[in-house]
Design a protein around this motif. Structure first.
Motif, PDB file in Angstrom:
ATOM      1  N   LEU A 178      26.723   3.877  14.330  1.00  0.00           N
ATOM      2  CA  LEU A 178      26.106   3.416  13.019  1.00  0.00           C
ATOM      3  C   LEU A 178      26.021   4.636  12.202  1.00  0.00           C
ATOM      4  O   LEU A 178      26.219   4.680  10.913  1.00  0.00           O
ATOM      5  CB  LEU A 178      25.094   2.760  13.094  1.00  0.00           C
ATOM      6  CG  LEU A 178      25.005   1.346  13.692  1.00  0.00           C
ATOM      7  CD1 LEU A 178      23.606   0.663  13.475  1.00  0.00           C
ATOM      8  CD2 LEU A 178      26.011   0.384  13.245  1.00  0.00           C
ATOM      9  N   VAL A 179      25.487   5.837  12.739  1.00  0.00           N
ATOM     10  CA  VAL A 179      25.312   7.092  11.743  1.00  0.00           C
ATOM     11  C   VAL A 179      26.624   7.518  11.290  1.00  0.00           C
ATOM     12  O   VAL A 179      26.640   7.810  10.111  1.00  0.00           O
ATOM     13  CB  VAL A 179      24.639   8.020  12.681  1.00  0.00           C
ATOM     14  CG1 VAL A 179      24.363   9.316  12.044  1.00  0.00           C
ATOM     15  CG2 VAL A 179      23.180   7.523  13.448  1.00  0.00           C
ATOM     16  N   HIS A 227      13.867   8.328  12.638  1.00  0.00           N
ATOM     17  CA  HIS A 227      13.914   7.442  11.502  1.00  0.00           C
ATOM     18  C   HIS A 227      14.900   6.124  11.695  1.00  0.00           C
ATOM     19  O   HIS A 227      14.688   5.031  11.424  1.00  0.00           O
ATOM     20  CB  HIS A 227      14.529   8.265  10.172  1.00  0.00           C
ATOM     21  CG  HIS A 227      15.145   7.184   8.966  1.00  0.00           C
ATOM     22  ND1 HIS A 227      14.112   6.692   8.202  1.00  0.00           N
ATOM     23  CD2 HIS A 227      16.322   7.222   8.705  1.00  0.00           C
ATOM     24  CE1 HIS A 227      14.931   6.079   7.393  1.00  0.00           C
ATOM     25  NE2 HIS A 227      16.090   6.526   7.537  1.00  0.00           N
ATOM     26  N   LEU A 228      15.905   6.600  12.680  1.00  0.00           N
ATOM     27  CA  LEU A 228      16.777   5.562  13.020  1.00  0.00           C
ATOM     28  C   LEU A 228      16.316   4.389  13.928  1.00  0.00           C
ATOM     29  O   LEU A 228      16.414   3.113  13.541  1.00  0.00           O
ATOM     30  CB  LEU A 228      17.943   6.095  14.032  1.00  0.00           C
ATOM     31  CG  LEU A 228      18.748   7.117  13.191  1.00  0.00           C
ATOM     32  CD1 LEU A 228      19.676   8.145  14.246  1.00  0.00           C
ATOM     33  CD2 LEU A 228      20.079   6.472  12.480  1.00  0.00           C
ATOM     34  N   ILE A 244      24.440   3.716   1.670  1.00  0.00           N
ATOM     35  CA  ILE A 244      23.270   4.151   1.034  1.00  0.00           C
ATOM     36  C   ILE A 244      21.894   3.487   1.977  1.00  0.00           C
ATOM     37  O   ILE A 244      21.054   4.512   2.266  1.00  0.00           O
ATOM     38  CB  ILE A 244      22.931   3.737  -0.130  1.00  0.00           C
ATOM     39  CG1 ILE A 244      23.971   4.370  -1.027  1.00  0.00           C
ATOM     40  CG2 ILE A 244      21.585   4.338  -0.715  1.00  0.00           C
ATOM     41  CD1 ILE A 244      24.197   5.960  -1.057  1.00  0.00           C
ATOM     42  N   THR A 245      22.125   2.369   2.487  1.00  0.00           N
ATOM     43  CA  THR A 245      20.998   1.845   3.296  1.00  0.00           C
ATOM     44  C   THR A 245      21.688   1.242   4.556  1.00  0.00           C
ATOM     45  O   THR A 245      22.719   0.759   4.503  1.00  0.00           O
ATOM     46  CB  THR A 245      20.322   0.819   2.388  1.00  0.00           C
ATOM     47  OG1 THR A 245      21.116  -0.158   1.933  1.00  0.00           O
ATOM     48  CG2 THR A 245      19.623   1.491   1.462  1.00  0.00           C
ATOM     49  N   ARG A 246      20.893   0.872   5.587  1.00  0.00           N
ATOM     50  CA  ARG A 246      21.199   0.295   6.770  1.00  0.00           C
ATOM     51  C   ARG A 246      19.981  -0.309   7.339  1.00  0.00           C
ATOM     52  O   ARG A 246      19.151   0.532   7.150  1.00  0.00           O
ATOM     53  CB  ARG A 246      21.729   1.564   7.593  1.00  0.00           C
ATOM     54  CG  ARG A 246      22.051   0.765   9.111  1.00  0.00           C
ATOM     55  CD  ARG A 246      22.936  -0.206   9.275  1.00  0.00           C
ATOM     56  NE  ARG A 246      24.304   0.707   9.183  1.00  0.00           N
ATOM     57  CZ  ARG A 246      25.358  -0.011   9.506  1.00  0.00           C
ATOM     58  NH1 ARG A 246      25.346  -1.074  10.027  1.00  0.00           N
ATOM     59  NH2 ARG A 246      26.627   0.792   9.426  1.00  0.00           N
ATOM     60  N   HIS A 300      22.281   9.997   6.471  1.00  0.00           N
ATOM     61  CA  HIS A 300      23.029  10.895   5.567  1.00  0.00           C
ATOM     62  C   HIS A 300      22.579  10.974   4.248  1.00  0.00           C
ATOM     63  O   HIS A 300      22.393  12.280   3.458  1.00  0.00           O
ATOM     64  CB  HIS A 300      24.560  10.827   5.684  1.00  0.00           C
ATOM     65  CG  HIS A 300      24.962   9.652   4.745  1.00  0.00           C
ATOM     66  ND1 HIS A 300      25.365   9.827   3.547  1.00  0.00           N
ATOM     67  CD2 HIS A 300      25.126   8.333   5.291  1.00  0.00           C
ATOM     68  CE1 HIS A 300      25.650   8.461   3.244  1.00  0.00           C
ATOM     69  NE2 HIS A 300      25.383   7.592   4.135  1.00  0.00           N
ATOM     70  N   SER A 301      22.078   9.913   3.770  1.00  0.00           N
ATOM     71  CA  SER A 301      21.264   9.816   2.399  1.00  0.00           C
ATOM     72  C   SER A 301      19.939  10.455   2.301  1.00  0.00           C
ATOM     73  O   SER A 301      19.746  11.120   1.382  1.00  0.00           O
ATOM     74  CB  SER A 301      21.305   8.441   1.935  1.00  0.00           C
ATOM     75  OG  SER A 301      22.483   7.731   1.860  1.00  0.00           O
ATOM     76  N   LEU A 302      19.238  10.538   3.581  1.00  0.00           N
ATOM     77  CA  LEU A 302      18.114  11.112   3.529  1.00  0.00           C
ATOM     78  C   LEU A 302      18.079  12.545   3.897  1.00  0.00           C
ATOM     79  O   LEU A 302      17.100  13.342   3.365  1.00  0.00           O
ATOM     80  CB  LEU A 302      17.279  10.283   4.834  1.00  0.00           C
ATOM     81  CG  LEU A 302      15.804  10.493   4.760  1.00  0.00           C
ATOM     82  CD1 LEU A 302      14.996  10.103   3.580  1.00  0.00           C
ATOM     83  CD2 LEU A 302      14.866   9.850   6.040  1.00  0.00           C
ATOM     84  N   PHE A 303      18.976  12.836   4.659  1.00  0.00           N
ATOM     85  CA  PHE A 303      19.051  14.436   4.902  1.00  0.00           C
ATOM     86  C   PHE A 303      20.311  14.966   4.363  1.00  0.00           C
ATOM     87  O   PHE A 303      20.361  15.276   3.166  1.00  0.00           O
ATOM     88  CB  PHE A 303      19.137  14.483   6.620  1.00  0.00           C
ATOM     89  CG  PHE A 303      17.838  14.036   7.171  1.00  0.00           C
ATOM     90  CD1 PHE A 303      16.762  14.893   7.323  1.00  0.00           C
ATOM     91  CD2 PHE A 303      17.751  12.629   7.686  1.00  0.00           C
ATOM     92  CE1 PHE A 303      15.578  14.452   7.889  1.00  0.00           C
ATOM     93  CE2 PHE A 303      16.399  12.457   8.411  1.00  0.00           C
ATOM     94  CZ  PHE A 303      15.606  13.179   8.375  1.00  0.00           C
ATOM     95  N   SER A 304      21.616  14.730   5.101  1.00  0.00           N
ATOM     96  CA  SER A 304      22.858  15.315   4.500  1.00  0.00           C
ATOM     97  C   SER A 304      23.867  14.647   5.403  1.00  0.00           C
ATOM     98  O   SER A 304      23.574  14.295   6.600  1.00  0.00           O
ATOM     99  CB  SER A 304      22.893  16.652   4.384  1.00  0.00           C
ATOM    100  OG  SER A 304      22.813  17.338   5.833  1.00  0.00           O
ATOM    101  N   ASN A 305      25.320  14.741   4.938  1.00  0.00           N
ATOM    102  CA  ASN A 305      26.069  14.530   5.904  1.00  0.00           C
ATOM    103  C   ASN A 305      26.334  15.425   7.278  1.00  0.00           C
ATOM    104  O   ASN A 305      26.609  14.758   8.153  1.00  0.00           O
ATOM    105  CB  ASN A 305      27.549  14.478   5.344  1.00  0.00           C
ATOM    106  CG  ASN A 305      27.904  13.401   4.290  1.00  0.00           C
ATOM    107  OD1 ASN A 305      27.018  12.257   4.116  1.00  0.00           O
ATOM    108  ND2 ASN A 305      28.800  13.587   3.522  1.00  0.00           N
ATOM    109  N   LYS A 306      26.041  16.551   7.027  1.00  0.00           N
ATOM    110  CA  LYS A 306      26.128  17.508   8.243  1.00  0.00           C
ATOM    111  C   LYS A 306      25.093  17.103   9.150  1.00  0.00           C
ATOM    112  O   LYS A 306      25.451  17.049  10.328  1.00  0.00           O
ATOM    113  CB  LYS A 306      25.952  19.007   7.744  1.00  0.00           C
ATOM    114  CG  LYS A 306      25.755  19.908   8.909  1.00  0.00           C
ATOM    115  CD  LYS A 306      25.753  21.398   8.322  1.00  0.00           C
ATOM    116  CE  LYS A 306      26.807  22.017   7.537  1.00  0.00           C
ATOM    117  NZ  LYS A 306      26.521  23.286   7.107  1.00  0.00           N
TER     118      LYS A 306
END
Length: 324
Positions: A84-85, A38-39, A94-96, A103-109
């Motif tokens: 960046l992550v 994704h990145l 929310i977007t980059r 973290h928005s797509l998955f989670s902070n962890k």
């Protein structure tokens, strides 16, 4: 158009880089693998690795650059992406680059683990360059990232910080990687220590100019162009050059920052104040000053018969033209 003309000569190298990035950071765990894909599918200008490749071409007498130079360019982009992550988690973006952040797509962890994983992968590939000087130079960048984040976190909404402190923080967060990768490329080309240091200074001041321009665009850009809402730095309490310069003349902006933009309309009001003030022009002057310093470091390195340095000069012009 300018950007295309600069990088036409290295488009094959950049294509190889894009092809290699996803395979280099492939993870065994499907979630980490999905995060990595994704990145890098989000793209970006790849400016940092492009500068490494351009320096490699400038400093080698062969038509093609070495595998080590290509790998350093790839490592540079992986380290940048990892930072960046983590930045996105801290700043709650929310977007980059116009796509949803990890973290928005998955989670902070997962985002933190993905960033750590990318840093680890970059370290492994860096070690495999088998060049201790390059390893020492590039590995310090990861420490600098942490230093920059801590400095930024301790000064959120603090309108008393100086422009010098902002520049120092910008070095740790942005310019350190560009400076180190430029020096690393010179090291791989086996240039002498003085020339290596010149390339380091080129990257340092190029990186500072780049960060100032990016901060200006946060005020004058558009959501579509930035890939994120304008005023994001303001919202997060990150006081950048155009904001700091405007504070000299605006008590209203100081009050909005002091109240941490408690009303919904406060961000747009603050952006409007900065756009009307003299802070933007002062920030542009500061960016130009650092860019001129960067370009002046190339002068001792140029040879009369070598026009390759023109590409490194044009990179600087490309960066500055975004704010005019």
């Amino acid at each position: 158009m300018v950007y295309q003309s600069i990088f036409t000569a290295i488009e094959d190298d950049l294509q190889d880089l894009n092809d290699n990035l996803e395979s280099m950071v492939g993870a065994r765990h499907p979630v980490l693998n999905a995060a990595s894909e994704h990145l890098f599918s989000a793209g970006g200008k790849r400016l940092r690795p492009a500068i490494v490749i351009l320096i490699a071409h400038n400093t080698l007498s062969t038509p093609s650059i070495t595998a080590s130079h290509k790998r350093l360019a790839e490592i540079t982009e992986i380290i940048h992406t990892a930072s960046l992550v983590h930045d996105d988690v801290i700043d709650e973006c929310i977007t980059r680059r116009g796509v949803t952040t990890v973290h928005s797509l998955f989670s902070n962890k997962i985002a933190v683990l993905a960033g750590d994983f990318l840093f680890a992968q970059s370290s492994w590939y860096l070690a495999n360059l088998n060049n201790l000087s390059v390893v020492k130079t590039i590995s310090k960048v990861i420490t600098d990232f942490a230093e920059g984040e801590v400095r930024q976190g301790l000064t959120h909404f603090n309108y008393t910080i100086s422009v010098d402190a902002y520049i120092e923080k910008s070095f740790y967060k942005t310019a350190s990687l560009i400076a180190a990768s430029c020096q690393g490329a010179a090291m791989l080309s086996q240039l002498n220590e003085q020339e290596q240091n010149q390339y380091y200074l080129y990257g340092k001041h190029m990186g500072l100019a780049f960060q100032i321009v990016d901060d200006i665009l946060d005020i004058i850009g558009t959501k579509k162009k930035l890939g994120k809402p304008i005023g994001s730095d303001l919202k997060n309490g990150n006081l950048t050059a155009p904001i700091l310069f405007t504070l000299y003349d605006s008590y209203e902006l100081r009050n909005l920052i002091d109240q941490e933009f408690e009303n919904k309309s406060d961000i747009s009001k603050a952006v409007s104040i900065i756009q009307r003030g003299t802070g933007l022009n002062k920030a542009k002057d500061l960016a130009e000053e650092h860019m001129q310093t960067a370009l002046s470091t190339l002068e001792p390195l140029q040879r009369q018969e070598n026009n390759k340095f023109l590409s490194l000069v044009l990179v600087g012009h490309y960066i500055l033209q975004q704010i005019y």
